[in-house]
Design a protein around this motif. Sequence first.
Motif, PDB file in Angstrom:
ATOM      1  N   ARG A  80      15.058  -4.080   3.261  1.00  0.00           N
ATOM      2  CA  ARG A  80      14.903  -4.080   1.802  1.00  0.00           C
ATOM      3  C   ARG A  80      14.231  -2.820   1.293  1.00  0.00           C
ATOM      4  N   LEU A  81      13.645  -2.030   2.215  1.00  0.00           N
ATOM      5  CA  LEU A  81      12.763  -0.949   1.804  1.00  0.00           C
ATOM      6  C   LEU A  81      13.224   0.409   2.314  1.00  0.00           C
ATOM      7  N   GLU A  82      13.121   1.395   1.441  1.00  0.00           N
ATOM      8  CA  GLU A  82      13.253   2.795   1.800  1.00  0.00           C
ATOM      9  C   GLU A  82      11.838   3.361   1.853  1.00  0.00           C
ATOM     10  N   SER A  83      11.517   4.145   2.878  1.00  0.00           N
ATOM     11  CA  SER A  83      10.112   4.521   3.050  1.00  0.00           C
ATOM     12  C   SER A  83       9.944   5.965   3.499  1.00  0.00           C
ATOM     13  N   VAL A  84       8.790   6.515   3.133  1.00  0.00           N
ATOM     14  CA  VAL A  84       8.369   7.826   3.624  1.00  0.00           C
ATOM     15  C   VAL A  84       6.847   7.811   3.721  1.00  0.00           C
ATOM     16  N   ILE A  85       6.305   8.419   4.769  1.00  0.00           N
ATOM     17  CA  ILE A  85       4.856   8.558   4.923  1.00  0.00           C
ATOM     18  C   ILE A  85       4.475   9.985   4.571  1.00  0.00           C
ATOM     19  N   ILE A  86       3.580  10.117   3.620  1.00  0.00           N
ATOM     20  CA  ILE A  86       3.084  11.433   3.210  1.00  0.00           C
ATOM     21  C   ILE A  86       1.748  11.664   3.923  1.00  0.00           C
ATOM     22  N   PRO A  87       1.632  12.702   4.749  1.00  0.00           N
ATOM     23  CA  PRO A  87       0.383  12.924   5.498  1.00  0.00           C
ATOM     24  C   PRO A  87      -0.717  13.525   4.625  1.00  0.00           C
ATOM     25  N   LEU A  88      -1.035  12.832   3.551  1.00  0.00           N
ATOM     26  CA  LEU A  88      -2.065  13.245   2.605  1.00  0.00           C
ATOM     27  C   LEU A  88      -3.340  12.488   2.906  1.00  0.00           C
ATOM     28  N   ARG A  89      -4.443  13.201   3.064  1.00  0.00           N
ATOM     29  CA  ARG A  89      -5.724  12.603   3.421  1.00  0.00           C
ATOM     30  C   ARG A  89      -5.549  11.677   4.623  1.00  0.00           C
TER      31      ARG A  89
ATOM     32  N   THR B  72       1.847   5.971   2.162  1.00  0.00           N
ATOM     33  CA  THR B  72       3.242   5.567   2.326  1.00  0.00           C
ATOM     34  C   THR B  72       3.842   5.211   0.974  1.00  0.00           C
ATOM     35  N   LEU B  73       5.030   5.731   0.726  1.00  0.00           N
ATOM     36  CA  LEU B  73       5.788   5.455  -0.497  1.00  0.00           C
ATOM     37  C   LEU B  73       7.000   4.616  -0.107  1.00  0.00           C
ATOM     38  N   LEU B  74       7.115   3.445  -0.714  1.00  0.00           N
ATOM     39  CA  LEU B  74       8.206   2.517  -0.438  1.00  0.00           C
ATOM     40  C   LEU B  74       8.995   2.267  -1.720  1.00  0.00           C
ATOM     41  N   ARG B  75      10.287   2.111  -1.557  1.00  0.00           N
ATOM     42  CA  ARG B  75      11.149   1.755  -2.680  1.00  0.00           C
ATOM     43  C   ARG B  75      11.959   0.534  -2.298  1.00  0.00           C
ATOM     44  N   ARG B  76      11.915  -0.478  -3.173  1.00  0.00           N
ATOM     45  CA  ARG B  76      12.720  -1.667  -2.945  1.00  0.00           C
ATOM     46  C   ARG B  76      14.169  -1.383  -3.326  1.00  0.00           C
ATOM     47  N   ILE B  77      15.058  -1.450  -2.349  1.00  0.00           N
ATOM     48  CA  ILE B  77      16.457  -1.110  -2.559  1.00  0.00           C
ATOM     49  C   ILE B  77      17.140  -2.231  -3.353  1.00  0.00           C
ATOM     50  N   PRO B  78      17.698  -1.915  -4.518  1.00  0.00           N
ATOM     51  CA  PRO B  78      18.368  -2.953  -5.316  1.00  0.00           C
ATOM     52  C   PRO B  78      19.476  -3.630  -4.522  1.00  0.00           C
ATOM     53  N   GLY B  79      19.581  -4.950  -4.663  1.00  0.00           N
ATOM     54  CA  GLY B  79      20.625  -5.714  -4.000  1.00  0.00           C
ATOM     55  C   GLY B  79      20.362  -6.042  -2.558  1.00  0.00           C
TER      56      GLY B  79
END
Length: 231
Positions: free
Chosen positions: A209-218, A222-229
């Motif tokens: 259900r999720l698209e994700s990326v980890i940003i190595p900040l501090r 993690t930024l997640l997006r709920r994929i429609p449908g």
Amino acid sequence: MEFDESLFDYIESRISAEPEALHRLERLSHLRMVHGRMCSGHWQGRLLKMLTCMVRPRRVLELGTFTGYATLCMAEGMAEAAKMAPAGYDGAADDVGQIDTIEIFDENEDFLREIFATMPHGGLVNLIIGDALDILPGLEPGSYDLIFIDADKRLYPDYLELCVPLLSPGGYILADNTLWDGHVTDPARHDPQTMGVKRFNDLVAADPRLESVIIPLRDGLTLLRRIPGMG
């Protein structure tokens, strides 16, 4: 790349300035709180503000208020997005939206209410005192466009399970501390906090259900997006 203080100073001197009110709040966080370093601070705060402005959420949910620094950065982004919205746009300046922020420690309530009453954009914040695990099941499914998780690391897997249904289609989750000082790659670390973050990261990676990326900040964001449908 290794980050030392000089590189941090270089970055902070070349990104958008920290608003003076938030600079004072960061200093107050270190003076009033035992773990002042938990405050999001200039670098992460500007990212939170910009991401919120980009997402243009009508409703935001935050787990873990601490001293309200991140809360107010997101409120700033909501207000700016509404100001730039064209006439007739759903979410224009006359209806900026709301941030519901959940803080478990009731001893922080008076401090937080004073902060939100006196800081720019604090009027967008609805402070909820209580345990997120008790509160989340009672919230309306699909009602939040952006959720920021920055609470008990041991419970990150539980938060994920409860928060995904609360997202609108295409909504976003931001989760802080997902690299946990690098402990996520140490096989010898078995403390509850590290194991909670590692389990969260594994669940995210396996969730269709999720698209994700980890940003190595501090400490990792993690930024997640709920994929429609996708449920």
